[in-house]
Enzyme design. Structure first.
Site, PDB file in Angstrom:
ATOM      1  CD1 TRP A  11      -2.161  -2.044   0.310  1.00 17.43           C
ATOM      2  CD2 TRP A  11      -3.068  -1.145   2.147  1.00 17.43           C
ATOM      3  NE1 TRP A  11      -3.261  -2.800   0.639  1.00 17.43           N
ATOM      4  CE2 TRP A  11      -3.837  -2.278   1.762  1.00 17.43           C
ATOM      5  CE3 TRP A  11      -3.462  -0.430   3.279  1.00 17.43           C
ATOM      6  CZ2 TRP A  11      -4.967  -2.705   2.471  1.00 17.43           C
ATOM      7  CZ3 TRP A  11      -4.581  -0.846   3.986  1.00 17.43           C
ATOM      8  CH2 TRP A  11      -5.332  -1.972   3.584  1.00 17.43           C
ATOM      9  CG  HIS A  99       9.856  -0.844  -2.157  1.00 16.91           C
ATOM     10  ND1 HIS A  99       9.967   0.364  -2.802  1.00 16.91           N
ATOM     11  CD2 HIS A  99       8.873  -1.534  -2.778  1.00 16.91           C
ATOM     12  CE1 HIS A  99       9.072   0.400  -3.779  1.00 16.91           C
ATOM     13  NE2 HIS A  99       8.393  -0.733  -3.790  1.00 16.91           N
ATOM     14  CD  GLU A 101       8.311   3.504  -3.748  1.00 15.05           C
ATOM     15  OE1 GLU A 101       7.668   3.318  -2.696  1.00 15.05           O
ATOM     16  OE2 GLU A 101       7.835   3.260  -4.880  1.00 15.05           O
ATOM     17  N   GLY A 242       1.799  -2.520  -6.212  1.00 15.03           N
ATOM     18  CA  GLY A 242       1.678  -1.221  -5.558  1.00 15.03           C
ATOM     19  C   GLY A 242       0.320  -0.600  -5.869  1.00 15.03           C
ATOM     20  N   GLY A 243       0.305   0.292  -6.852  1.00 15.62           N
ATOM     21  CA  GLY A 243      -0.904   1.053  -7.185  1.00 15.62           C
ATOM     22  C   GLY A 243      -2.180   0.220  -7.279  1.00 15.62           C
TER      23      GLY A 243
HETATM   24  P1  PGA Z   1       3.471  -0.408  -8.694  1.00 14.85           P
HETATM   25  O1  PGA Z   1       4.451  -0.581  -7.412  1.00 14.85           O
HETATM   26  O2  PGA Z   1       2.680  -1.676  -8.794  1.00 14.85           O
HETATM   27  O3  PGA Z   1       2.618   0.780  -8.351  1.00 14.85           O
HETATM   28  O4  PGA Z   1       4.343  -0.187  -9.875  1.00 14.85           O
HETATM   29  C1  PGA Z   1       5.087  -1.799  -7.140  1.00 14.85           C
HETATM   30  C2  PGA Z   1       5.925  -1.650  -5.906  1.00 14.85           C
HETATM   31  O5  PGA Z   1       6.564  -0.595  -5.739  1.00 14.85           O
HETATM   32  O6  PGA Z   1       5.988  -2.556  -5.059  1.00 14.85           O
END
Ligand code: PGA
Length: 259
Positions: A11, A99, A101, A242-243
């Site tokens: 999320w 991750h 990020e 993710g999204g």
């Molecule tokens: P996304 O993100 O499906 O929005 O591309 C995947 C993730 O970062 O785990």
């Protein structure tokens, strides 16, 4: 090798108590009842909502994951951090580690990812270890080198610890090309398969059995429209979403695509 697929919803920093309740009820009413699912299902909300959702998810047989964990396994003076035993204590079963990020915005290192993996395993959590290259790295032909380096750091940490390489039996690896995350630009099934086979091969070169059984998920703009094709590749064992995990209908369709 028969590997049960896994679909994990990341999320990220989204949600509120009200939004989570409706998202989770949508997911639980959309996925097959426990015992009849084609895949394991895990959701990873922000830390502050974990305890709220634990009982409901446990009853439904859905895993609960955090999005990060402290490298230190004990208690101590680490302001702002959350330990693996704490995550376990509030009902977590899984944790996302490394991750992109976290690597990009919070200076997470390969070595830190190794230490977090050990901390998670020591607390009986399933680490979901993320690896993946940047666009410039792919363009420079460095994909295998980068992914290999990220994965090697984890293998080395395991091998240097009493847990040993066999700890990998309790891990999930997620290949997430950074250029595909949140961009709408998905890796082609062939591009994903190539790197998944590389990851599996690297582990197999250390231990053939573990390499054959470890689950490797693909992440990066997985949507209901492309999930089936990606999950159909021989070394793709599900997805880190993710999204699309923020829309119950989409997440449920992605889970169904593992069939
Ligand atoms: P996304 O993100 O499906 O929005 O591309 C995947 C993730 O970062 O785990």
């Amino acid at each position: 090798m028969n590997r049960t697929p896994v679909v994990v919803g990341n999320w990220k920093m989204h949600g509120s108590r009200a939004a989570n309740a409706s998202l989770i009820s949508g997911v639980l009413s959309g996925v097959a009842p426990r015992g009849q699912r084609s895949a394991e299902v895990v959701v990873c909300p922000p830390f502050v909502y974990l305890a709220d959702l634990a009982t409901m998810l446990e009853q439904a047989g859905v895993g609960l994951g955090a999005q990060d964990v402290c490298t230190e396994a004990g208690q101590g003076a680490f302001t702002g951090e959350v330990s693996a035993p704490m995550l376990r204590d509030v009902g977590c079963t899984h944790v996302i580690i490394g991750h992109s990020e976290r690597r990009a915005y919070y200076a997470e290192t390969d070595e830190g990812v190794g230490r977090k993996t050990l901390a998670a395993l020591s607390a009986a959590l399933t680490p979901i270890i993320c690896v993946g290259e940047l666009l410039e790295e792919r363009d420079a032909g460095l994909t295998y080198e980068v992914v290999g380096r990220q994965l090697e750091a984890v293998l080395r940490a395991l091998e240097a610890d009493p847990i040993g390489l066999s700890g990998l039996n309790r891990c999930i690896v997620a290949y997430e090309p950074v250029w595909a995350i949140g961009t709408g630009r998905t890796a082609t099934p062939e591009q994903a398969q190539d790197v998944h086979a590389f990851i599996r091969g690297l582990i197999q070169s250390r231990d053939a059995r573990i390499g054959g059984s470890v689950r490797v998920l693909y992440g990066g703009s997985v949507k209901p429209g492309n999930a089936r094709e990606l999950f159909g590749m021989p070394d793709v064992d599900g997805g880190l979403i993710g999204g699309a995990s923020l829309k119950a209908e989409d997440f449920v369709a992605i889970v169904a695509a593992t069939q």
